[in-house]
Each structure stands twice: as structure tokens, then as C-alpha cells.
Design a protein around this motif. Sequence first.
Motif, mmCIF file in Angstrom:
data_model
loop_
_atom_site.group_PDB
_atom_site.id
_atom_site.type_symbol
_atom_site.label_atom_id
_atom_site.label_comp_id
_atom_site.label_asym_id
_atom_site.label_seq_id
_atom_site.Cartn_x
_atom_site.Cartn_y
_atom_site.Cartn_z
ATOM 1 N N VAL A 1 0.840 -1.206 0.000
ATOM 2 C CA VAL A 1 0.000 0.000 0.000
ATOM 3 C C VAL A 1 0.871 1.251 0.000
ATOM 4 C CG1 VAL A 1 -1.626 1.359 1.370
ATOM 5 C CG2 VAL A 1 -2.008 -1.091 1.060
ATOM 6 N N GLU A 2 1.875 1.281 0.855
ATOM 7 C CA GLU A 2 2.747 2.456 0.928
ATOM 8 C C GLU A 2 3.595 2.602 -0.321
ATOM 9 O OE1 GLU A 2 4.887 1.932 4.549
ATOM 10 O OE2 GLU A 2 3.225 2.635 5.821
ATOM 11 N N LEU A 3 3.930 1.480 -0.973
ATOM 12 C CA LEU A 3 4.679 1.529 -2.218
ATOM 13 C C LEU A 3 3.881 2.241 -3.305
ATOM 14 C CD1 LEU A 3 7.394 0.527 -3.422
ATOM 15 C CD2 LEU A 3 6.160 -1.491 -4.234
ATOM 16 N N HIS A 4 2.558 2.181 -3.220
ATOM 17 C CA HIS A 4 1.678 2.859 -4.176
ATOM 18 C C HIS A 4 1.292 4.265 -3.699
ATOM 19 C CE1 HIS A 4 1.288 -1.221 -5.802
ATOM 20 N NE2 HIS A 4 0.767 -0.674 -6.899
ATOM 21 N N GLY A 5 1.952 4.767 -2.653
ATOM 22 C CA GLY A 5 1.675 6.105 -2.168
ATOM 23 C C GLY A 5 0.473 6.215 -1.266
ATOM 24 N N GLY A 6 -0.044 5.075 -0.774
ATOM 25 C CA GLY A 6 -1.211 5.092 0.088
ATOM 26 C C GLY A 6 -0.849 4.911 1.554
ATOM 27 N N ARG A 7 -1.875 4.846 2.366
ATOM 28 C CA ARG A 7 -1.680 4.588 3.796
ATOM 29 C C ARG A 7 -2.768 3.647 4.277
ATOM 30 N NH1 ARG A 7 -3.980 9.606 3.251
ATOM 31 N NH2 ARG A 7 -5.903 9.988 4.446
ATOM 32 N N ILE A 8 -2.456 2.858 5.275
ATOM 33 C CA ILE A 8 -3.390 1.871 5.797
ATOM 34 C C ILE A 8 -3.477 2.014 7.315
ATOM 35 C CG2 ILE A 8 -1.577 0.104 5.944
ATOM 36 C CD1 ILE A 8 -3.729 -1.992 5.340
ATOM 37 N N SER A 9 -4.677 1.863 7.830
ATOM 38 C CA SER A 9 -4.885 1.929 9.273
ATOM 39 C C SER A 9 -5.881 0.842 9.671
ATOM 40 C CB SER A 9 -5.416 3.311 9.674
ATOM 41 O OG SER A 9 -6.648 3.585 9.022
ATOM 42 N N VAL A 10 -5.916 0.537 10.964
ATOM 43 C CA VAL A 10 -6.796 -0.526 11.446
ATOM 44 C C VAL A 10 -7.490 -0.051 12.716
ATOM 45 C CG1 VAL A 10 -4.895 -1.581 12.736
ATOM 46 C CG2 VAL A 10 -6.903 -2.954 12.147
ATOM 47 N N SER B 1 -10.125 -1.815 15.733
ATOM 48 C CA SER B 1 -10.706 -3.080 16.167
ATOM 49 C C SER B 1 -10.878 -3.080 17.676
ATOM 50 C CB SER B 1 -9.809 -4.258 15.742
ATOM 51 O OG SER B 1 -10.370 -5.485 16.133
ATOM 52 N N SER B 2 -11.782 -3.886 18.129
ATOM 53 C CA SER B 2 -11.965 -4.113 19.560
ATOM 54 C C SER B 2 -12.558 -5.504 19.725
ATOM 55 C CB SER B 2 -12.870 -3.048 20.179
ATOM 56 O OG SER B 2 -14.137 -3.055 19.554
ATOM 57 N N PRO B 3 -12.276 -6.186 20.805
ATOM 58 C CA PRO B 3 -12.759 -7.557 20.997
ATOM 59 C C PRO B 3 -14.290 -7.636 20.906
ATOM 60 C CG PRO B 3 -11.080 -7.013 22.619
ATOM 61 C CD PRO B 3 -11.406 -5.751 21.910
ATOM 62 N N GLY B 4 -14.755 -8.575 20.086
ATOM 63 C CA GLY B 4 -16.190 -8.820 19.951
ATOM 64 C C GLY B 4 -16.885 -7.988 18.902
ATOM 65 N N THR B 5 -16.192 -7.027 18.273
ATOM 66 C CA THR B 5 -16.850 -6.163 17.287
ATOM 67 C C THR B 5 -16.267 -6.288 15.891
ATOM 68 O OG1 THR B 5 -15.372 -4.315 17.782
ATOM 69 C CG2 THR B 5 -17.399 -4.471 19.076
ATOM 70 N N GLY B 6 -15.269 -7.112 15.710
ATOM 71 C CA GLY B 6 -14.666 -7.258 14.393
ATOM 72 C C GLY B 6 -13.530 -6.276 14.161
ATOM 73 N N THR B 7 -13.037 -6.273 12.925
ATOM 74 C CA THR B 7 -11.881 -5.471 12.558
ATOM 75 C C THR B 7 -12.146 -4.750 11.246
ATOM 76 O OG1 THR B 7 -10.403 -7.035 13.658
ATOM 77 C CG2 THR B 7 -9.395 -5.515 12.090
ATOM 78 N N VAL B 8 -11.645 -3.528 11.128
ATOM 79 C CA VAL B 8 -11.804 -2.741 9.905
ATOM 80 C C VAL B 8 -10.441 -2.209 9.477
ATOM 81 C CG1 VAL B 8 -12.878 -0.744 8.808
ATOM 82 C CG2 VAL B 8 -14.146 -2.040 10.532
ATOM 83 N N PHE B 9 -10.000 -2.590 8.283
ATOM 84 C CA PHE B 9 -8.797 -2.046 7.672
ATOM 85 C C PHE B 9 -9.237 -0.964 6.694
ATOM 86 C CE2 PHE B 9 -7.428 -6.276 8.957
ATOM 87 C CZ PHE B 9 -6.195 -6.012 9.531
ATOM 88 N N THR B 10 -8.645 0.233 6.813
ATOM 89 C CA THR B 10 -8.976 1.355 5.929
ATOM 90 C C THR B 10 -7.741 1.711 5.122
ATOM 91 O OG1 THR B 10 -10.584 2.210 7.512
ATOM 92 C CG2 THR B 10 -9.839 3.703 5.774
ATOM 93 N N ILE B 11 -7.876 1.629 3.787
ATOM 94 C CA ILE B 11 -6.768 1.940 2.879
ATOM 95 C C ILE B 11 -7.159 3.170 2.076
ATOM 96 C CG2 ILE B 11 -5.272 1.087 1.047
ATOM 97 C CD1 ILE B 11 -7.332 -1.450 2.844
ATOM 98 N N ALA B 12 -6.278 4.144 1.997
ATOM 99 C CA ALA B 12 -6.540 5.388 1.277
ATOM 100 C C ALA B 12 -5.407 5.667 0.295
ATOM 101 C CB ALA B 12 -6.709 6.568 2.233
ATOM 102 N N PHE B 13 -5.782 5.926 -0.969
ATOM 103 C CA PHE B 13 -4.821 6.280 -2.008
ATOM 104 C C PHE B 13 -5.188 7.651 -2.580
ATOM 105 C CE2 PHE B 13 -5.079 1.632 -2.141
ATOM 106 C CZ PHE B 13 -3.736 1.289 -2.020
ATOM 107 N N PRO B 14 -4.245 8.567 -2.713
ATOM 108 C CA PRO B 14 -4.567 9.869 -3.346
ATOM 109 C C PRO B 14 -4.784 9.694 -4.835
ATOM 110 C CG PRO B 14 -2.216 9.708 -2.890
ATOM 111 C CD PRO B 14 -2.832 8.478 -2.291
ATOM 112 N N LEU B 15 -5.795 10.337 -5.344
ATOM 113 C CA LEU B 15 -6.084 10.299 -6.769
ATOM 114 C C LEU B 15 -5.461 11.530 -7.433
ATOM 115 C CD1 LEU B 15 -9.829 9.193 -6.823
ATOM 116 C CD2 LEU B 15 -7.814 7.822 -7.350
#
Length: 470
Positions: free
Chosen positions: A444-453, A455-469
Motif C-alpha cells: 500500500v505504501e509503495l503505491h503512495g497510500g496509507r493503511i490503518s486498522v 478493532s476491539s474484541p467482539g466487534t470485528g476489525t476494519v482495515f482502511t486503505i486510502a490512495f490519493p487520486l
Amino acid sequence: MKKSGCRTMFHMYLIFFLSLLGTLLAAAALICWLITLRKPDGTFVRSDWPVKFSDSFQEQIIFKEDGPGVKQNGLELLRENEIGIQILDSTGFELFHYQKPSQAEQSYSAASLLSISKTGRLKSSSLTAVIKTLSLKDREYSYILFFPVKVSKVTMYLNGEHFTAGKAVILPVTAILFLVLSISGMLYGFRTAEAVKQLTDSIREIAARSYLPVQGKGTFFEIYDSLNQMDQEIRESDRLQAETDRMREEWIANITHDLKTPLSPIKGYAELLLDSGSINQEQCRQYADIILKNSAYMETLINDLKLTYQLTNNMVPMDPREENIVRFLKELVIDLLNSPEYEQRTIRFEAAAETIPYSFDRTLFTRAFQNLILNAFAHGTSDTEAAISVSVPDSTLQITVSDNGKGMTAAETKQIFRRYYRGTSTEQKREGTGLGLAIAKDIVELHGGRISVSSSPGTGTVFTIAFPLH
């Protein structure tokens, strides 16, 4: 540190400049004090005013048949400036006077006149006295002007002829100023040297990991703040390094075990295939399938190691091409669900538009998003679902990969993208290299983007990836 060093240097030069400026101002004030005097009307004039006034006043003296006198303009000048006058003959006897002070005598001896000329004052008087001579018809006359100023505070002659009183004041004051400046410079130099020594000791303590934070004050407070921050960062770096080394050692032990694990069935079933006389075709096919499955697993481990090395050293060959990212992700989801291993899984897909063009390397994106999706299945239960969402808020391509699994603690979330880290929120065997999410982040960072996560126990996990257009 650079900014702090500039401020410290500026502070030191400012102190030196202010000290020098103070000395110059004091010297200028002393000089002004010595070469100026205050007239009775409150105005300030140069200290040679009595001498110049006396020289020019000669024009105001006139001689009549009954003796010398002063013009009316001269009398007005004397009255305005509260100046007294005596006109004497060649023997020192008074011929004329106006506003004569009470201390003045009726006649003066040659010694008295010489004393007045040298000292510039009458005996037991604070008045300044200036003697001048003039000649008329081969006869010598002299006149004394009495000024209401103190000789001890002024010097009437700028050429140094009568500078005795001035030297008695300016030289000691100049010596005191020089002494004060020298002592101040020495004290500040000793203080600066001591501060530099403390800084040197602090740096050595930081290198030896024995530094204790110091609350800096004075000139070097910003340097101490920087040292405190540097020590904290070094300690944190040491902690992370030790933890990384521990995780790498565990990973090496695990990866060695993981590599040996598929080798055992490969070797065992290969030996069985050698004894083809006792194996039918169906068993041969079954053994070959097991060998291929374990070989593929070993290949995955080796490929992860190779890709990690390439990403770490910026050696990954990239071939970015503009494609429809929505179509690409849909095809990726379809390929995963068509795999026998995940055909019973559910992956939800949502996109803000059918077509969103973006330039990316198809092979690397496949690896990155596969790792993110399969991470949800590997660390969830059999009914864990994954979801992908694609949107374009504020000229940014945003892709979220989420699941409704067990979630992670804050400590796990903090380390999820670290190399060699294997999650613990699963009851299954912790298979894999511990490099999957680290690889995804690097891609992701090689393509100029950033990734964040999040999460909390019992609620699942969300990965957010953002790339500038662009």
C-alpha cells in the motif's frame, strides 16, 4: 536539534551583544555627563560653553573716559545666564563689576590670578571662573567671568588643557566598567563551560543507557528537552528492537518448524510412491495431491520471505497500469470464493461507482488484498464474514476491508503490521509466516497510500486503505 542549537547560539550572542551594548551606552552616558553642563535656564550645552562664552564676550567690553564697561547687550547676556564679571587692570585691581559673587575680591595678586586660571574657580566657591586678557593702547587688562556651574562636574577644555577633574572621574569609571565586563564574561564563560560539561556527560549517559531526564533551565533548556526526547526515543527503539529480535527468533523457530512440517509428508508419500507395486492408481493420485499441497505451502513461505526482502530493500519490480479498481476487486473476490477452501465463506462487496480508474500493479494488489481478506478468515470462526467497500471521498480512493470476527485488543492492533507477528485471537493453529499484513502495508505504501486498522474484541476489525487520486 538544529533549531534548538540555533536558538542556543542566538541566546549566547544576544547576551554578549547586550553586555557590549550596555558597556557602550554606559561609556556614552559617561562621556555625555562629562562634556555637558546645565545652564540656569535648564538647557544643556557643551562643557566648553564657559570658555567660548568668555572668548566671545570680549566684544561686549567697551572703554570710556571714566574706565572700562560692558555694552547693554552684554549686560543682558550676563543677566540671562546669571553670570558675574570683574574687569581688572594690570595690577589685579578691580575697575568694573556686575553681578559679582560675594566670594570675589576687590583686588587679586598674581598668584591668586594664576590659581584661578589653573583651577577654574575661586577659593571656597563652587562657581566656575574663567580669566581672559585684552589689550588697549598698550595697556593690559583682564576680566573674570563667574559661571554658576561646578568645575568638578565639567571639563571646560576639550583639548585636555584643564582635564584634570575629568580624568579623575572618567578613568576610574572606565576601569570599573571594564572590570565588571571582564568579570561578567569570565563568570558566564565558567557557567557555559560547566553547562557544556553537563551536556557532554548527559550524552555519554544516553549512550550508556544510564541517563536520567533533566529539567533544563536557562540557555540550554531546549537542548536538555531534546536530549530527554532523544533518550526516550532511544529507549523506545531499544524496547522495540528487543521485542523484534524476540519475535524474529520465535518466527525463525516457527518457520523452521513450518518448513519441516510439509517436508515430512512429502518425503513419506514420495517413498510410498517409489514402492509402486503395492499402490493403486487412486492412492497414487491421493498421495500426489498431498505432496502438491505441502509443496504449495512451502512455496508460499518462501515467496513471502522473498517478497519481504524485496520490499524492505526497495527491490520490488513494479508495473503500474491504469485499471478499473472496482472490477479488479470484484474479480479477486470471485476467485477467492471459487476456491474450494473458501467456497462456503461470505464476502460482501459494495462500491460507490461501477468504474473507478486507478493506476496500480495488479500482481502486488492481488497479494495485498488477498492477505487482508484471508486474515479475517484465518483469525475468525467458520461463520466469519468479510466485506469490501470502495468509495472516493475528497479526491481520495478509499477501500475498507472489514469482518465481523472476534476483533483484537489494543495491544494486538498496535503490533498487527509488524513483521514476524502472528495474531493470537484464533483457536486454530497459528499458520502462516507472520508477514502477510506487513507485506500488505508495504505494498500500500509503495503505491503512495496509507493503511490503518481499528478493532476491539467482539466487534470485528476494519482495515482502511486510502490512495490519493492524482
